[in-house]
Scaffold this active site. Structure first.
Site, PDB file in Angstrom:
ATOM      1  N   HIS A 103      35.906  43.781  38.497  1.00  0.00           N
ATOM      2  CA  HIS A 103      36.890  42.942  37.802  1.00  0.00           C
ATOM      3  C   HIS A 103      38.199  43.679  37.477  1.00  0.00           C
ATOM      4  O   HIS A 103      38.775  43.508  36.412  1.00  0.00           O
ATOM      5  CB  HIS A 103      36.270  42.346  36.538  1.00  0.00           C
ATOM      6  CG  HIS A 103      35.108  41.422  36.811  1.00  0.00           C
ATOM      7  ND1 HIS A 103      34.993  40.670  37.953  1.00  0.00           N
ATOM      8  CD2 HIS A 103      33.996  41.134  36.077  1.00  0.00           C
ATOM      9  CE1 HIS A 103      33.868  39.951  37.912  1.00  0.00           C
ATOM     10  NE2 HIS A 103      33.241  40.223  36.800  1.00  0.00           N
ATOM     11  N   HIS A 174      36.384  33.496  34.631  1.00  0.00           N
ATOM     12  CA  HIS A 174      35.014  33.930  34.373  1.00  0.00           C
ATOM     13  C   HIS A 174      34.365  33.129  33.235  1.00  0.00           C
ATOM     14  O   HIS A 174      33.604  33.686  32.424  1.00  0.00           O
ATOM     15  CB  HIS A 174      35.015  35.428  34.055  1.00  0.00           C
ATOM     16  CG  HIS A 174      33.749  36.142  34.378  1.00  0.00           C
ATOM     17  ND1 HIS A 174      32.557  35.859  33.754  1.00  0.00           N
ATOM     18  CD2 HIS A 174      33.482  37.127  35.273  1.00  0.00           C
ATOM     19  CE1 HIS A 174      31.613  36.659  34.242  1.00  0.00           C
ATOM     20  NE2 HIS A 174      32.148  37.433  35.169  1.00  0.00           N
ATOM     21  N   GLU A 308      32.385  31.532  39.787  1.00  0.00           N
ATOM     22  CA  GLU A 308      33.628  32.297  39.955  1.00  0.00           C
ATOM     23  C   GLU A 308      34.123  32.177  41.385  1.00  0.00           C
ATOM     24  O   GLU A 308      33.621  32.854  42.281  1.00  0.00           O
ATOM     25  CB  GLU A 308      33.378  33.765  39.616  1.00  0.00           C
ATOM     26  CG  GLU A 308      32.744  33.999  38.257  1.00  0.00           C
ATOM     27  CD  GLU A 308      32.036  35.353  38.180  1.00  0.00           C
ATOM     28  OE1 GLU A 308      32.615  36.376  38.569  1.00  0.00           O
ATOM     29  OE2 GLU A 308      30.876  35.384  37.737  1.00  0.00           O
TER      30      GLU A 308
HETATM   31  C1  BGC Z   1      29.186  39.878  37.972  1.00  0.00           C
HETATM   32  C2  BGC Z   1      28.010  40.341  37.150  1.00  0.00           C
HETATM   33  C3  BGC Z   1      28.532  40.951  35.891  1.00  0.00           C
HETATM   34  C4  BGC Z   1      29.353  39.919  35.174  1.00  0.00           C
HETATM   35  C5  BGC Z   1      29.979  40.508  33.952  1.00  0.00           C
HETATM   36  C6  BGC Z   1      29.928  38.850  37.198  1.00  0.00           C
HETATM   37  O1  BGC Z   1      31.034  38.429  37.902  1.00  0.00           O
HETATM   38  O2  BGC Z   1      28.782  39.392  39.218  1.00  0.00           O
HETATM   39  O3  BGC Z   1      27.243  41.298  37.847  1.00  0.00           O
HETATM   40  O4  BGC Z   1      27.515  41.428  35.071  1.00  0.00           O
HETATM   41  O5  BGC Z   1      30.374  39.450  35.995  1.00  0.00           O
HETATM   42  O6  BGC Z   1      29.839  39.688  32.879  1.00  0.00           O
END
Ligand code: BGC
Length: 343
Positions: A103, A174, A308
């Protein structure tokens, strides 16, 4: 409507923008992080239910590490090894998820103040200047995210960016959805449908191998709606490695189209997801551990699901995956819609 959402540790005043539509829906977006803080949807009896996890004020979002409602960038999901090559140069990013970058790396877009450019009862437009070298990525880029609440009960999120030099861009939202209400417990009985015949096989660190696996005959098959919990504990390698669903589906078709849907029998609320992107990470909140959220709620494992929309994880290292390189002066424009109904 603009209201006070608290003050950051640095002393910045944060505002919450509330949008309303003709059918009684309401959403709220904060200028801290361009975060979707609330999505209020009527249930079949007309009670307003908040269907996204979150916190009561900016202090919660500053402390939080789960990306509730977050606008994620410059590159959502994972970049294997925390580095990549572009035009013969190697760029090094922060490794914040095992050896990988998740991210965007530690200097998250959702932990910064965004500038509100326009706001009214139906939309709010937020801007972020991401300088050259930000998070380790080349090229300055001006990013715009516009949230719109339509009378068709759509929460529309439009992304627009033009980099000054060749770079990577993969922006997503998210939000964690629980269509029975953000504090209502686990989502295992809620149903999901995903418009994808295949998902990207990934390793224990969630880095794709580059191979797509057909969902037919596996617990990853959501082509017809089924309860999230029906097969989540199945002895299937992908589910064991992800500790539940945490995978990128290759969405069928191209262009703007439906990606997924989710239903709660309890409230009668249905959500449809639409996007123009090739992939979607479906994540069932496997890593939520006792998180204090809005209105005294304490969220736990599998109490929400994320949809997402994105280019596939680690696409920069996989020839066969589209994106996420955007060339200097090229415009990056994508849209994702979460549309609600209730009956
Ligand atoms: C990921 C997860 C991660 C989460 C974080 C998602 O986009 O795929 O692995 O733990 O984001 O909150």
């Amino acid at each position: 409507m603009k209201s006070d959402f608290g003050t950051t540790a640095k002393g910045e005043s944060v505002a919450l923008y509330t949008l309303k539509n003709r059918n009684g829906m309401e959403i709220a977006v904060s200028d801290y992080g361009a975060i979707l803080v609330k999505v209020m949807v009527p249930d079949r009896d007309g009670n307003l239910i908040d269907v996204v996890l979150g916190y009561d004020d900016v202090k919660g979002y500053e402390k939080g590490t789960l990306y509730f409602g977050a606008t994620v960038g410059r590159v959502a999901n994972r970049i294997g090894g925390g580095a990549f090559e572009l035009n013969g140069e190697t760029y090094t990013l922060t490794q914040n998820d095992n050896r990988n970058t998740l991210h965007g790396g530690t200097d998250y877009y959702d932990k910064r103040m965004w500038k509100v450019e326009e706001a009214d009862d139906r939309h709010v437009s937020l801007a972020l200047h991401s300088p050259d070298g930000d998070q380790g990525f080349p090229g300055a880029v001006d990013i715009k995210v516009v949230y719109t609440l339509t009378d068709d009960n759509e929460v529309k999120i439009q992304y627009h960016a033009v980099p000054e030099a060749d770079t990577l861009l993969n922006l997503t939202n998210h939000s964690y959805f629980n269509l029975s209400g953000h504090g209502s417990g686990n989502i295992l009985e809620q149903e999901v449908m995903i418009c994808g015949d295949a998902y990207a096989r990934a390793d224990a660190e969630s880095i794709p191998s580059g191979e797509l696996v057909y969902v037919e005959g596996t617990p990853m098959d959501f082509r017809s709606r089924k309860p999230i919990g029906r097969e989540i504990e199945a002895a299937y390698e992908a589910l064991e490695l992800g500790q539940g669903y945490d995978h990128n589906w290759a969405l069928n078709g191209s262009g703007y189209r439906q990606a997924a849907a989710m239903w709660s029998e309890q409230t009668g609320i249905e959500m449809k997801v639409y996007t123009d992107l090739p992939g979607m990470q479906f994540y069932t909140g496997n890593f939520i551990v006792s998180e204090s959220g809005k209105e005294g709620a304490v969220y736990g494992k599998r109490q929400a699901a994320c949809f997402e929309s994105q280019y596939f994880p680690d696409a920069v290292h996989k020839e066969q995956f589209e994106g996420p390189v955007v060339r200097a002066g090229e415009s990056y424009d994508t849209v994702t819609v979460y549309q609600f109904s209730w009956k």
